[in-house]
Design a protein around this motif. Structure first.
Motif, short mmCIF file in Angstrom:
data_model
loop_
_atom_site.label_atom_id
_atom_site.label_comp_id
_atom_site.label_asym_id
_atom_site.label_seq_id
_atom_site.Cartn_x
_atom_site.Cartn_y
_atom_site.Cartn_z
N ALA A 23 0.86 -1.19 0.00
CA ALA A 23 0.00 0.00 0.00
C ALA A 23 0.89 1.24 0.00
CB ALA A 23 -0.91 0.02 1.22
N ILE A 24 0.52 2.22 -0.81
CA ILE A 24 1.21 3.51 -0.83
C ILE A 24 0.23 4.56 -0.31
CG2 ILE A 24 2.39 5.23 -2.24
CD1 ILE A 24 3.14 3.00 -4.18
N VAL A 25 0.62 5.27 0.73
CA VAL A 25 -0.23 6.28 1.35
C VAL A 25 0.33 7.65 0.99
CG1 VAL A 25 -1.29 7.09 3.48
CG2 VAL A 25 -0.65 4.67 3.25
N HIS A 26 -0.50 8.47 0.34
CA HIS A 26 -0.10 9.80 -0.15
C HIS A 26 -1.04 10.82 0.49
CE1 HIS A 26 2.09 12.22 -3.10
NE2 HIS A 26 0.96 12.81 -3.44
N VAL A 51 -3.40 2.52 -3.53
CA VAL A 51 -3.08 3.87 -3.10
C VAL A 51 -4.16 4.36 -2.13
CG1 VAL A 51 -2.72 6.27 -3.84
CG2 VAL A 51 -1.88 4.37 -5.25
N TYR A 52 -3.71 4.91 -1.01
CA TYR A 52 -4.60 5.51 -0.02
C TYR A 52 -4.28 6.99 0.09
CZ TYR A 52 -6.01 0.83 1.50
OH TYR A 52 -6.52 -0.45 1.54
N SER A 112 5.00 11.29 2.35
CA SER A 112 4.43 12.21 3.34
C SER A 112 5.10 13.58 3.36
CB SER A 112 4.54 11.58 4.73
OG SER A 112 3.92 12.37 5.71
N HIS A 113 4.29 14.63 3.24
CA HIS A 113 4.74 15.98 3.56
C HIS A 113 3.79 16.63 4.56
CE1 HIS A 113 1.57 17.73 1.01
NE2 HIS A 113 1.89 16.82 0.11
#
Length: 395
Positions: A23-26, A51-52, A112-113
């Motif tokens: 899973a890629i969390v953006h 993608v989350y 993450s930003h």
């Protein structure tokens, strides 16, 4: 058929990911920026990943590889006016990001930003955070954020309280990340300061194939391009060129600062505000420009490298990520720095820039140090993919 080193590196990552649930969390998908270019490269490396994201309002024409992936959004997606005022939902973002159920995945990569790194993972999962920056407006840019927003009275008190609680949450959730990757040495230092964690540096990738290298003589204009938001300091660039009045400037971009910048440039016939331009047109403008002007203090800043990929030298503010991407001296120089965010300092740098000769080949060589193949290779180094095909922390 010969397989290039780039293809072999990509295939190694894809093969490793094929046997794992990823899973890629953006944080959010609203516009195409530097963080989204990193996301695109991660999706290429892990083509089966889900993608989350908090909200997804990215137009169909800008979705790229996202079109082939399952995208899961939070409850904030359905809030009234979320499309226009998603940033105003900051007080609710930490709670929203924690509601994602990621228990079915082996690897969770947070891009993450803001709050993406705050997702909840469990023992047996590996959470790798690719950190574009610790939350800027909760840490070192808090006062500038409040000043630019014009908050005062009870509103300012409330916002300070929200940012204080966000800062506490941000620090706590850093302890839940297994492996930190920073997008620059600049951000690595900030991760160490604010989170007390080590971060491996993997610079964002430049897709060199997307840019046309131009070794020929240039046109007589300078180019500035970015989202038109206050910290990008387009106002400084416009003021400098408008005051001097001799050098031509083209500005590409759109955003909340556009109307103010149009008023600022209205009396300067040497300045053109072109608004948003598709990638192909922007790249053509980059390839013909005499120089690319960059006045922001960025965590990394990928556009100066994209300009150099076209063979175009850069005039950049000499702080932050620019110090890692632009060479300011020697025979292989790819641009010049100015060291104060003032029109006078920028004009001084332009005078120095015009007195020097820059090699397009040197600019291209600098951009190649940040190519997408190197990005993937650094991920392989970090994941330590060896004969056993087992991942180990790259801390």
């Amino acid at each position: 058929m010969t397989v290039s080193a780039s293809d072999a590196t990509l295939h190694a990552l894809q093969a490793w990911g094929a046997s794992r649930r990823i899973a890629i969390v953006h944080d959010w998908l609203v516009v195409q920026g530097g963080a989204e270019k990193v996301l695109d490269a991660l999706l290429q490396a892990f083509p089966a990943a889900d993608v989350y994201t908090l909200v997804d309002f990215l137009p169909a024409g800008q979705r790229g590889r996202l079109a082939g992936h399952r995208v899961v959004t939070s409850a904030l997606q359905h809030w009234p006016l979320a499309r226009r005022f998603y940033r105003h939902l900051l007080p609710w973002m930490p709670h929203a990001i924690e509601q994602f159920d990621l228990s079915d995945y082996d690897l969770v990569v947070s891009s993450s930003h803001c709050v993406a790194k705050g997702v909840i993972t469990h023992p047996g999962q590996w959470h790798v955070c690719y950190c574009h920056t610790p939350v800027r407006y909760a840490w070192d840019m808090k006062e500038a954020y409040l000043r630019d927003a014009g908050f005062s009275g009870p509103v300012a008190w409330y916002v300070r309280r929200v940012l204080g609680r966000l800062r506490q949450w941000d620090h706590f959730t850093a302890s839940q990340v297994d492996t930190f990757i920073a997008n620059s040495a600049n951000v690595s230092k900030r991760i160490a300061k604010y989170y007390g964690r080590h971060a491996t540096v993997i610079h964002p990738p430049v897709d060199l194939d997307a840019f046309t290298f131009n070794p020929e003589p240039r046109d007589d204009y300078y180019l500035a391009a970015s989202r038109l938001v206050s910290y990008k300091r387009m106002d400084l660039i416009i003021e400098a060129f408008g005051h001097e009045g001799r050098r031509r400037l083209k500005v590409v971009g759109d955003g909340p600062e556009r109307k103010r910048l149009e008023k600022l440039a209205a009396a300067a016939p040497n300045i053109e505000l072109l608004g948003y331009r598709p990638d192909g047109e922007l790249q053509r403008l980059m390839a013909r420009a005499r120089g690319f002007v960059f006045a922001a203090e960025e965590d990394f800043g990928i556009m100066p490298l994209e300009a150099q990929a076209c063979g175009t030298p850069v005039i950049a503010y000499g702080r932050g990520g620019s110090l890692e991407t632009v060479i300011d001296e020697g025979s292989e120089a790819t641009g010049v720095f100015f060291h104060e965010q003032t029109p006078a300092a920028l004009l001084g740098a332009l005078e120095r820039f015009d007195s020097l000769a820059f090699s397009p080949d040197a600019c291209l060589a600098q951009a190649q140090r940040f190519g997408i193949a190197r990005f993937w290779q650094r991920w392989i180094d970090c994941l330590q993919l060896g004969p056993s095909d087992e991942p180990f922390s790259c801390m």
